[in-house]
Motif scaffolding. Structure first.
Motif, mmCIF file in Angstrom:
data_model
loop_
_atom_site.group_PDB
_atom_site.id
_atom_site.type_symbol
_atom_site.label_atom_id
_atom_site.label_comp_id
_atom_site.label_asym_id
_atom_site.label_seq_id
_atom_site.Cartn_x
_atom_site.Cartn_y
_atom_site.Cartn_z
ATOM 1 N N TYR A 294 54.122 13.448 44.264
ATOM 2 C CA TYR A 294 54.746 12.312 43.591
ATOM 3 C C TYR A 294 55.490 11.425 44.583
ATOM 4 N N ARG B 49 53.018 9.378 46.518
ATOM 5 C CA ARG B 49 52.459 8.271 45.738
ATOM 6 C C ARG B 49 53.453 7.139 45.604
ATOM 7 N N LYS C 235 53.875 5.167 48.943
ATOM 8 C CA LYS C 235 52.758 4.242 49.173
ATOM 9 C C LYS C 235 52.853 3.042 48.244
ATOM 10 N N ARG C 236 53.240 3.311 47.007
ATOM 11 C CA ARG C 236 53.363 2.218 46.060
ATOM 12 C C ARG C 236 54.446 1.249 46.498
#
Length: 732
Positions: free
Chosen positions: A650, A653, A656-657
């Motif tokens: 998580y 992710r 990167k977001r």
């Protein structure tokens, strides 16, 4: 005024609180105790004043309701405290502790401390060495067998023969004088045999081979096996009584001895709602398939019964001792059927599922043949037109999964359950009168009689009274009594032509039963029920793939509930998904049900408060489920690793977001937009200044200017860091 209000709040009963009010006050009281603060003197909760901050553990009162105890557990999870429920019934209470040792918080109920180990009192049964698989080849073989039965036996002809075997007047006469209470001997007076040896199983198989009909049911346990395990098979024979097969004692021989009778096309099987449990379980555990079935669930469905459960139907159609039947259902429907020896009450509950099935099927069959209007009639009329056109060409008719042969073929495998069998099962209640409780459902609805049929003056009044009673329940005092033998059926809901309740002597020797006309679609209704029953026999067990199992995580009932709360976020969803997959994998490895491995409410708590250590896991639940032990075995450690992996994925992710996101909604986006706007304005001013003052010296290289620029850069960096921290806090 404040003192009066505070006193009123202190004297308010706990049940007067809403859940939110109780959660707010309990949270404040428990957090103050955790932090070593004295309790509030004006707390709305009286028991909060007993929270001694010097004690390492506290016990909450036994007066808490179940949902209040649940709230206390949730508060303890969020506060990082150890917590446990102890005691049973009205003596159950919650204990909360700062340490793993609850100390004197359990002195009041020390006898329950041993129960915390989570050890199952009933040993787990031996798992089957292999499961029967329903692959393409097996399914094709079963379908061929079903088609052979259907091709050799025109279902319409079977329905016609079953219809002819029923003496409608006699059945309705018994129905109007007590129903099942006079058609079947009470369960307490009926003998049964426990089949727990191979010799007894072989003897039962011989009786089944010579029978034209038998009823059956199963009892399973799905808690201690991933796929479930059959524990009992109940069988009833019209002329031989009832049997309970203890399959755990003769497991390896059940399919060999009972399989041929279940697959015989010459023997009618009667059961209730077989598609969801019985058919898959018999095939999974013993390789047994069912051919030639009459499902009373399908019959009740065609009759537009408002409730389709077996217990409800039995009570509605006059089963004796209906109150006891309801109590047995409440206590033993979900009990542990692996336990041995079986108690007397367990045996009574198991036998009740098959003891009355013969007569119930006869009543439902009669009602199918004579009821005036049913919702299935429109479809049957359309099917009948197509069938008649096809039959003129003497070609088989495909209806669903069953091929109907030409009408000229001789039917086989027909169960002739008629007057002789009914007389053999007849039982007249005697002795003291029986107090009967009314049911909310109407009994008969005027079988085979048009609503505008001509009647005499007396009959018209009865018919009008019946019409007035339809659709409403009638209160029936517990002190009201009916004549012996009349059971619990409602005479006011019968049509005028049906015999009214009679004395026990009249039931013994029914004279001149009324002649009733069959409904034109009666036989087609019966054939439709037989077709659907046959189709249910094809729903064999198939092993559930792991991919299909883990795809169901979003459909979890508790996840659907809590994921909509304000406290839930994307991180909790990621952890819950990982834990759901871990639970399915662990259940398969340990051959346990997913719920036994880890209940869903524990998964929810772990998703909202991810445990990264054994100590953190124990703070979520105390004790842990038996499969997890004390939190240090391989299954528990794998749970913790799953949580860590989910959090790492998580974080990756989200990072990167964030690196590719320029959303103006986050503080950093606003700051960067403001910085770009400010930089653009400065560039314009600088260019304009250069045009107006060409040749002037540039002061930006002075120490003061460099110091000012450095301070500005440091301020921007600090502001960026603060914005990042705020953004991350909001995101998580």
């Amino acid at each position: 005024l404040q003192g009066v209000l505070a006193a009123a709040v202190r004297n308010t009963p706990l049940m007067a609180y809403s859940k939110k009010s109780f959660e707010r006050d309990a949270t404040e009281a428990i957090l103050r105790w955790r932090d070593g603060l004295p309790p509030l003197t004006q707390s709305a909760l009286e028991f909060a004043s007993t929270f001694d901050p010097t004690r390492r553990s506290i016990s909450l009162p036994t007066s808490l309701t179940p949902w209040e105890r649940r709230i206390v557990h949730k508060i303890a999870v969020k506060a990082g405290l150890f917590h446990a429920s102890c005691g049973e019934g009205s003596a159950r209470f919650v204990a909360v502790s700062r340490t793993r040792d609850f100390g004197d918080a359990l002195v009041e109920n020390a006898s329950r401390q041993d129960g915390w180990s989570g050890v199952d009192a009933v040993p787990k049964p031996r798992a089957p060495s292999k499961y029967s698989t329903s692959g393409p080849e097996v399914m094709e073989a079963i379908a061929v067998r079903q088609r052979q039965f259907s091709d050799a036996t025109d279902v319409l002809q079977v329905a016609a023969s079953m219809a002819e075997s029923v003496d409608l007047g006699r059945v309705l006469h018994f129905a109007s004088n007590g129903g099942l209470s006079v058609m079947v001997a009470p369960l307490e007076e009926s003998p049964f045999e426990l089949v727990d040896t191979v010799a007894k199983l072989a003897a039962l198989a011989a009786k089944l081979d010579n029978a034209s009909v038998f009823a059956f049911d199963l009892e399973q346990n799905s808690l201690r096996s991933y796929h479930g395990v059959t524990c009992l098979i109940q069988i009833a024979l019209p002329s031989h009584g009832d049997y309970i097969v203890d399959v755990l004692s003769v497991w390896d021989h059940v399919g060999q001895y009972l399989g041929p009778a279940f697959a015989s096309t010459n023997t009618l099987k009667i059961a209730h709602a077989v598609a969801g449990c019985d058919v898959p379980a018999l095939f999974r555990d013993f390789g047994i398939v069912i051919v030639n079935l009459m499902d009373t669930y399908e019959a009740a469905l065609s009759l537009d019964e408002p409730a389709l459960g077996l217990a409800t139907l039995l009570v509605k159609y006059g089963v004796p001792s209906s109150d006891r039947l309801r109590e047995l259902k409440r206590v033993y429907q979900n009990c542990d059927w692996r336990a041995r020896p079986l108690s007397h009450e367990q045996i009574s509950y198991a036998l009740a599922d098959v003891h009355f099935l013969f007569s119930l099927e006869l009543l439902l069959r009669t009602k199918l043949l004579t009821a005036s209007d049913l919702s299935v009639d429109a479809d049957l009329s359309l099917e009948g037109t197509a069938d008649d056109a096809c039959r003129n060409d003497s070609t088989p008719v495909e209806r669903g999964d069953i091929s109907l042969a030409a009408a000229s073929q001789t039917p086989v495998g027909i169960c002739d359950v008629g007057e002789d069998e009914l007389a053999g099962q007849e039982h007249v209640m005697s002795g003291d009168d029986v107090a009967v409780e009314e049911d909310d459902d109407e009994m008969w609805d005027g079988w085979g009689v048009p609503k505008k049929a001509g009647t005499n003056a007396t009959d018209t009044g009865v018919a009008e009274e019946a019409d007035r009673t339809v659709g409403r329940s009638t209160s029936f005092s517990g002190d009201s009594m009916r004549p012996a033998g009349t059971g619990r059926l409602r005479e006011e809901s019968f049509s005028a032509h049906i015999a009214q309740p009679a004395s026990s002597s009249a039931v013994d020797s029914p004279a001149a039963p009324p002649a009733l006309a069959r409904h034109p679609l009666g036989e087609r209704r019966l054939s439709s029920v037989l077709q659907r029953s046959q189709k249910a026999c094809l729903k064999l067990w198939k092993p559930k793939s792991m991919s299909a199992a883990v795809r169901g995580w979003e459909g979890d009932r508790l996840y659907s509930k809590y994921s909509r709360s304000k406290e839930w976020d994307e991180r909790a969803t990621a952890v819950f998904q990982a834990l759901y997959i871990w639970r399915e994998e662990t259940a398969r490895l340990a051959d346990e049900s997913p719920h036994y491995v880890c209940p869903s409410d524990l998964l929810i708590d772990a998703a909202r408060t991810p445990p990264l250590s054994v100590d953190a896991l124990q703070r979520i639940a105390m004790p842990l489920p038996p499969v997890l032990g004390d939190g240090t075995n391989s299954y528990a450690l794998r749970l913790i690793e799953s949580v860590k992996s989910a959090l790492a994925a998580y974080e990756q992710r989200t990072s990167k977001r964030f690196s590719v996101t320029t959303s103006p909604n986050c503080p950093l986006g606003e700051l960067l937009a403001e910085e770009r706007s400010s930089s653009g304005a400065n560039d314009v001013r600088t260019a304009h200044t250069k045009k107006e003052s060409t040749g002037k010296s540039n002061n930006t290289s002075t120490p003061a200017a460099r110091e000012k620029a450095g301070a500005l850069a440091a301020g921007v960096a600090a502001a960026t860091l603060v914005a990042l921290l705020i953004w991350r806090h909001r995101r998580t």
